[in-house]
Each structure stands twice: as C-alpha cells, then as structure tokens.
Design a protein around this motif. Structure first.
Motif, PDB file in Angstrom:
ATOM      1  N   GLN A  56      50.195  42.228 -24.786  1.00  0.00           N
ATOM      2  CA  GLN A  56      50.197  40.996 -25.579  1.00  0.00           C
ATOM      3  C   GLN A  56      48.997  41.000 -26.502  1.00  0.00           C
ATOM      4  OE1 GLN A  56      49.146  37.909 -27.282  1.00  0.00           O
ATOM      5  NE2 GLN A  56      48.290  37.351 -25.299  1.00  0.00           N
TER       6      GLN A  56
ATOM      7  N   SER B 226      54.853  33.920 -22.519  1.00  0.00           N
ATOM      8  CA  SER B 226      55.678  34.953 -21.919  1.00  0.00           C
ATOM      9  C   SER B 226      56.094  34.510 -20.531  1.00  0.00           C
ATOM     10  CB  SER B 226      54.875  36.255 -21.824  1.00  0.00           C
ATOM     11  OG  SER B 226      55.530  37.183 -20.993  1.00  0.00           O
TER      12      SER B 226
ATOM     13  N   SER C 271      50.194  44.034 -16.884  1.00  0.00           N
ATOM     14  CA  SER C 271      50.115  43.090 -17.986  1.00  0.00           C
ATOM     15  C   SER C 271      48.747  43.149 -18.656  1.00  0.00           C
ATOM     16  CB  SER C 271      50.426  41.684 -17.440  1.00  0.00           C
ATOM     17  OG  SER C 271      49.458  40.774 -17.844  1.00  0.00           O
TER      18      SER C 271
ATOM     19  N   ASN D 176      46.923  40.992 -21.240  1.00  0.00           N
ATOM     20  CA  ASN D 176      46.990  39.727 -21.955  1.00  0.00           C
ATOM     21  C   ASN D 176      45.726  39.645 -22.803  1.00  0.00           C
ATOM     22  OD1 ASN D 176      47.887  37.209 -22.687  1.00  0.00           O
ATOM     23  ND2 ASN D 176      47.454  36.218 -20.717  1.00  0.00           N
TER      24      ASN D 176
ATOM     25  N   CYS E 172      50.991  34.360 -19.629  1.00  0.00           N
ATOM     26  CA  CYS E 172      51.806  35.415 -19.063  1.00  0.00           C
ATOM     27  C   CYS E 172      52.230  34.969 -17.671  1.00  0.00           C
ATOM     28  CB  CYS E 172      50.986  36.700 -19.013  1.00  0.00           C
ATOM     29  SG  CYS E 172      51.988  38.144 -18.764  1.00  0.00           S
TER      30      CYS E 172
ATOM     31  N   GLN F  92      47.261  33.422 -16.678  1.00  0.00           N
ATOM     32  CA  GLN F  92      48.207  34.197 -15.861  1.00  0.00           C
ATOM     33  C   GLN F  92      48.752  33.271 -14.786  1.00  0.00           C
ATOM     34  OE1 GLN F  92      47.004  37.051 -17.604  1.00  0.00           O
ATOM     35  NE2 GLN F  92      45.325  35.603 -17.885  1.00  0.00           N
TER      36      GLN F  92
END
Lengths: 418, 261
Positions: free
Chosen positions: A218, A228, A244, A246, A254, A283
């Motif tokens: 991202q 997301s 991930s 981010n 996320c 997150q």
C-alpha cells in the motif's frame, strides 16, 4: 457527532442498489470514533470522500509505471475501479484464470456471488456497503485444483481522484482450488496530488490444502485515503500467508478478517507499517478459529516518525469446538519522534478447550547505546540511525520471498537489501 | 601518541574521574587495573566519546583534540573501543555493519571505499585471527551471541578497523580459558609499532596472556600507581586494599618477588 447522509452518493446508484445501500447505510451509518475498529480514523477526512460508480478517466498516467513494482507474470491493473486492459496482461499459464470482475459477474455470476451477496446483518460498516454498491469491477483470480503456479499474479489498484468522484471502489476475488498453490501481490497506488481515495475489498477462498502467499503493498500518495479490507475463508489444511506493507496514504487502513473454517488450517499474517508526516496507518486484524487444530500468527511491526499515528487492533476469536487452537500475536513498535503515537490493542476471546494463545506488544525508541556503539565504529549518527531503523523494519521484510517485491519495499524504504 | 592530562568526568554531581594523567607512546600496551567503581569504564568511554559526561581536561591523539570530536570522528582518527558489553543490534547483518563501518572510516580519511569482494578477504583474515566461522558474518550484530562470541566479535572488528589506539574495556570478563586464549591471541597479533593499546581489566589473569609494557592502578578516579607488569602480580597477591585503605603515601614499593619473565 453527526452521521453523514448516504444520499451524498445515492444519486448515481441503480435503483435497486441505491435502495439497498441507502437502507443499510441508514441503519449502520458511517463509522465514528465510537466504533472500536474506526477509533483512530480521521473521520472528517473520510467524510470528504465521494463514492459513486466508476469513472473512466482514460488518462495517460506516466507516473504510474515508475511507481509500480516490476514483476514478471500475469497482471491486472484497475484504475479508479475499472480494469485498464491496456496496462493489464491477462495471459495466464495453465490452471490460472485472471479476469475482470465485471466480466465474471456478467458471464458466471455464481463464481463471484459470495463477494456481493452478503446478508444485511453482516454488512457491518459503511465502506463494505459502498463496496457492494459500487465495486463492480476489479480482478478475479481462479486457480484450479492441484495446480502450483510458479509466477506471481499482480493485481494493481490505482486511484486517480476525479473532480466528480474523488473515491473509487474495487473488488478482488481470489479462489484457490484444492491443493493448489499461488502467490498474489496486490499493489495499491494513487496518482495525482488531489484529495481522494480508494476502497479495495478482497474476498479470498482457499479450498482444502490450498496455499496462498498474499502480499499487499500500500503506497498511495499522502493526499489520499486508502481503505483495504480482506476477507478470507479457509478450508481444512489450507495455508494463508499474508504480508502487508502499509506505507502510503494520509489514512491507510488494512483490515483482515480471516476465518479458519476447516480443521488444521494455518493463517500467518505479518506486516510493517511505517508512518511519517501526519499519516495514520491502521491495522485491523481479526482471526476466527472456527475449527479444531488450526494455527494462526499475527506478527506486525510499526515504525512511526514525525507526527504519525499507528494502530494495531488484533483480534483472536476462538469459537466453541475449536480445540487444539494455536494462536500467537505480536506487535512491536518503534517511535522515532516524541510526537509520534501508536495504539496497540490485543483482543482475545477464547471459548474452546486446550487452546494455546499468546500475545505481546512492545513500544520502544531507538536504542541510544546501540547508536553510540555504531558511532564508535565510525558510522555517522544519521547512518547509524538509518541502519537501526532498517534493521527493525527488515525483520518484517524477511518473510517476503519474492525478490522484486523485496527490492521494491527496500527501495521504497530507502535502504539497501542485505 | 595518546596524551591525557588532568582529565575529569562527572555525571551530574557525581565526580567519577578526578584528574587523570596518562601518556601512551606508539606501540605501547598499557594495562589499567582497579577496583569496581574506580572509573575504568568511564575513562574508556571518555576516550570513545560517549554522551552524558561533563568533562574537563585534555585528551589528544597524535596531537588532535579528541574531546571536541563526535564518536565517529574519533573512530576516523584511529580510536577503537572494545566494549565490556557489546551491544546487540537485531536485524543488522554483521558483515554489512562491518563493511559500512570500515567504509565510513575510510571515507572520513579520504580513502576509497572497499568493495564487497575485497572486504571478504579482509574479513576472512580477521575471522581466522579469532577462530570464527563464516556464519558469524551472516548473523545480526551480536544478536543471540554467547558472551565469548560477542567478545571475539569485538576483536574481529578491531582487526578490520586497524585502529591507531585500541581501548579494550574488560575484554576478559565472562570468558572461559579457551575464549580468553583466543582473544588474547588476537590482541597480541594486532600489536605493532604503530598501534597503542589500553587494556582495562579487573583481574591479572588477562595479563598472563597480554603482557603490558605498563600497568596503572586506577582508584577513585585517579591513577595512584604505575609500574611494569610486575605491579599486576602484586595486585593479584594483595588486592587493591593497599590503595583503598591508605593514602597514596602508603602505596607499596615494587615487589621484588614473584616476578615473571
């Protein structure tokens, strides 16, 4: 706090969708700070997003190629919620089908029905409702039973804020057949310095014994919002490895909702969020152990500089009957500035027997003794600092096996890959 | 080469060094011994450049004022400090760290940077010196190293950095006899006419392996006695009690017995 009216997006909806979304939005409203999962979100900024049906901007996007990681293999590029066939390469090896979501919806709607037909009471936030209403297009990845794919599949989402619609919705549906194995990289980017954003929702289904390596990169511009949401359902003995990164956006969210539905399934989620300026990187992880003998890992690292904010809200939900669950969660954070902030919260709900659950979180600053040690070896103060930060972040990159992705991340973070 | 004159160091109101004088000539090895809390480690850190002390006095290396320099500039000037407690740096590869360190110092000195391949050769020789295997370089700096491995890594770094002045702070602490032998072997191999060393130790044991040209006794922030290596043997037999319980006037004469050659 007032809840924004859904009518701000309603005028362009098809009558049925408009009614459905409007009704649902009326019930649930937009999230506010009172919603645990949206507590640290910049609600005023989110309120300025305008969603609607995709707008075909058909613009040349010269900056895009420079931003995209170069990954050999099948690729599907979605610009403002519409597949960009020019930039995509849908040539696939045997056993893989890569298609546009709109095409599959038209030709084989049953293949993607589970992505759209979500019961009203499961539509738990406004952005899911908006995604159902407007996220008609995107990518569908289907891997046949017993197929092992060597090349990664690259799904690129690009937000190009348009004056009439500054936000877009994209859908991604991934289905791996039994005992198959694949790697999917989802890169989320944006072009232009205009305010706007992208709302990408990925629905992943892993059949028995399937293994998916799933990477999210991202890196939206800091003028944009990136939302997301990744919903995963895993059958017995399947493996979901999520990585991930981010890194971009003013607000980068996320969220993973993983359901371990079959016995012996494994979900290993790890990630890095690295905030600078005034970024808020969020997150939201939820892993549900709904079957016995499943394993889950959540290993997230945060680095927060300047006035940035990091959020880790990690849930482990062990349902009745999910005996033999083995779940671990950790969140380690490095604060580089007195004004940076991290909010880390574990949520554990255990309703089964013989369960091993561990969680831990740390928040630290750069180790002054280590900086001094490195400087006595001749490293300049800024170089020592950089090495220490990279050393911390690299431990999240170690989990990524795909070389061009590693290279992209290390380049993005401005350091050498060692 | 190293000139220390009337050096004082304090943290807040607590005075640690109280007027320390020392001259170390080129190629000389000086041992500094002293009881706990006498200021041995503080002395090492004032040479290496640790923050947080209020310092007065003079410390020069080859005439250059060290006290005005940042730690990295002192490293470039040729100072190396072996830490009593080497710091663990998770996530930073040992080889990358060593090469970055060496190249930083080379850059500061106006030398060209060393390539990865050339560096491997340098590292190989250094590793042989302290009997390390290749996998040492592939690990994170000191992370998960045993006490002995950390100390060997310090000597490895010294061998790579090739300093003018090495200050080894309690390099022998926590070592078994085999590790001590390896480390002393490494230090001895690095002795040379252009390289001076200050070996700080609590015990005489290390000096059986690294024979110093001079031994100094540091008590309460001052050097209270200096002599040749036989002074260490006296301390071994009598402890620091003579220096702690009596004034300087009572410091012992050089012992005439127990001298090893």
């Amino acid at each position: 706090m007032t809840i924004d009216s859904p009518t701000r997006t309603g005028s362009d909806l098809s009558p049925a969708a408009r009614r459905s979304v409007a009704e649902r939005l009326d019930v649930i409203g937009y999230p506010t700070k009172r919603h645990e999962a949206w507590r640290y979100a910049p609600h005023r900024t989110l309120g300025a997003l305008s969603f609607g049906p995709p707008v075909d901007i058909a613009a040349a996007l010269p900056e895009l190629d420079a931003k995209m990681p170069t990954i050999e293999g099948p690729r599907i590029v979605v610009v403002n919620g519409l597949v960009d066939t020019e930039r995509s390469d849908l040539t696939c090896p045997d056993g893989l089908r890569l298609s546009s979501l709109a095409d599959v919806s038209a030709e084989q709607p049953e293949r993607v029905a589970h992505h759209f037909d979500i019961a009203d009471d499961e539509i738990d936030d406004a952005y899911l409702a908006l995604s159902i209403a407007f996220g008609d297009d995107g990518a569908v990845v289907r891997v046949a039973d017993d197929v092992t794919l060597d090349v990664p599949i690259h799904v690129v989402d690009v937000a190009v804020p348009d004056p009439t619609r500054n936000a877009s919705c994209t859908g991604v549906v991934i289905h791996l057949g039994a005992r198959s194995s694949a790697t999917v990289i989802e890169t989320r980017l944006g072009v232009t310095d205009e305010f706007g954003g992208s709302n990408v929702r990925t629905t992943i289904t892993l059949d028995e014994g399937a293994t998916l390596e799933h990477v999210v990169l991202q890196d939206a511009p800091d003028t944009q919002v990136h939302l997301s949401r990744i919903d995963v359902t895993q059958a017995a003995e399947s493996t979901f490895n999520a990585r991930s990164f981010n890194l971009g956006a003013a607000f980068g969210r996320c969220a993973y909702n993983v359901v371990l539905a079959g016995a012996g399934a494994t979900a290993d989620l790890s990630g890095l969020f690295f905030g600078v300026g005034e970024q808020v990187l969020d997150q939201q992880i939820n892993v549900v152990h709904a079957a016995p003998d499943c394993t889950s890992r959540q290993t997230f690292r945060g680095v927060l500089d300047d006035r940035s904010t990091g959020v880790f809200n990690g849930g482990i939900d062990v349902r009745p009957g999910a005996d033999g669950t083995d779940a671990e969660q950790s969140n380690d954070n490095l604060l580089l500035s007195n004004y940076a902030e991290v909010n880390t919260q574990p949520r554990l709900e255990i309703l089964a027997d013989e369960v091993a659950c561990k969680h831990g979180a740390t928040v630290g600053q750069l180790d002054e003794t280590a900086l001094y040690y490195m400087r006595t070896r001749g490293l300049r103060a800024d170089e020592a600092r950089r090495l220490l930060i990279n050393g911390f972040a690299d431990q999240a990159i170690d989990d990524v096996g795909i070389e061009p992705v590693r290279a992209w991340i290390t380049h993005r973070l401005g350091h050498d890959d060692v | 080469m190293l000139h220390v004159e009337n050096l004082t160091a304090a943290i807040g109101q607590t005075k640690i060094l109280k007027g320390l004088n020392l001259d170390v000539g080129a190629g000389e090895v000086h041992a500094i011994m002293g009881p706990n809390g006498s200021g041995k480690s503080t002395f090492a850190h004032t040479i290496a450049g640790r923050d947080g002390y209020e310092i007065t006095g003079t410390v020069t290396l080859d005439g250059a004022d060290l006290l005005g320099m940042e730690p990295e500039d002192r490293a470039a000037a040729g100072v190396f400090m072996g830490f009593q407690y080497p710091v663990e740096i998770p996530g930073v590869n040992n080889m990358y760290f060593l090469r970055t360190a060496l190249n930083s110092v080379r850059r500061s000195r106006g030398d060209t940077e060393i390539s990865a391949r050339e560096f491997l050769k340098v590292a190989k020789d250094a590793m042989d010196l302290v009997e390390m295997k290749q996998d040492f370089l592939d690990r994170a700096v000191n992370a998960g190293f045993s006490g002995g491995e950390k100390k060997r890594n310090e000597i490895l770094q010294m061998a790579i950095m090739q300093p003018r002045l090495a200050v080894l702070d309690e390099t022998d602490s926590g070592l078994d006899i085999d590790a001590l032998r390896i480390i002393a072997g490494g230090v001895n191999a690095l002795r040379g006419p252009e390289r001076s060393m200050i070996v700080i130790t609590h015990y005489q044991r290390l000096l059986d392996y690294i024979k110093p040209d001079f031994v100094h006794v540091l008590v309460d922030g001052r050097i209270v006695e200096s002599g040749d290596h036989t002074l260490a043997l006296h301390l071994e037999d009598h402890g620091y009690a003579d220096f702690l319980n009596h004034g300087l006037d009572d410091a012992p004469e050089q012992p005439l017995t127990g001298v090893r050659s």
